[in-house]
Design a protein around this motif. Sequence first.
Motif, PDB file in Angstrom:
ATOM      1  N   LYS A   1       0.909  -1.147  -0.012  1.00  0.00           N
ATOM      2  CA  LYS A   1      -0.007  -0.010  -0.080  1.00  0.00           C
ATOM      3  C   LYS A   1       0.963   1.166   0.006  1.00  0.00           C
TER       4      LYS A   1
ATOM      5  N   PHE B   1       1.032   4.018  -2.895  1.00  0.00           N
ATOM      6  CA  PHE B   1       0.834   5.610  -2.621  1.00  0.00           C
ATOM      7  C   PHE B   1       2.054   6.404  -3.306  1.00  0.00           C
TER       8      PHE B   1
ATOM      9  N   LYS C   1       1.781   9.097  -5.873  1.00  0.00           N
ATOM     10  CA  LYS C   1       2.193  10.581  -5.774  1.00  0.00           C
ATOM     11  C   LYS C   1       3.174  10.994  -7.083  1.00  0.00           C
TER      12      LYS C   1
END
Length: 80
Positions: A52, A56, A60
Amino acid sequence: MRWIHPFCDAKGADLILKYLCTNDAEQRLKFDLPKLEPLVITQLGKYKWWQKIAMFIKAKRHITQLDTLQSIIHAKRLND
């Protein structure tokens, strides 16, 4: 809709816009049927915590790269 999300395809974006543009509270309640766990939570449950975090960071980086691209919207320049 600037926010690009892997769980939000064209149909998902269409539902979000319809929900946001609906003024009738009774009509809005129909969007939440049947009562299920959110798809995002279901999908994220398949990954380990470190996966996870990696997703992320990748997201980003992807959004940061998108912000560097020039717009393709045709607009009249202020100096012209």
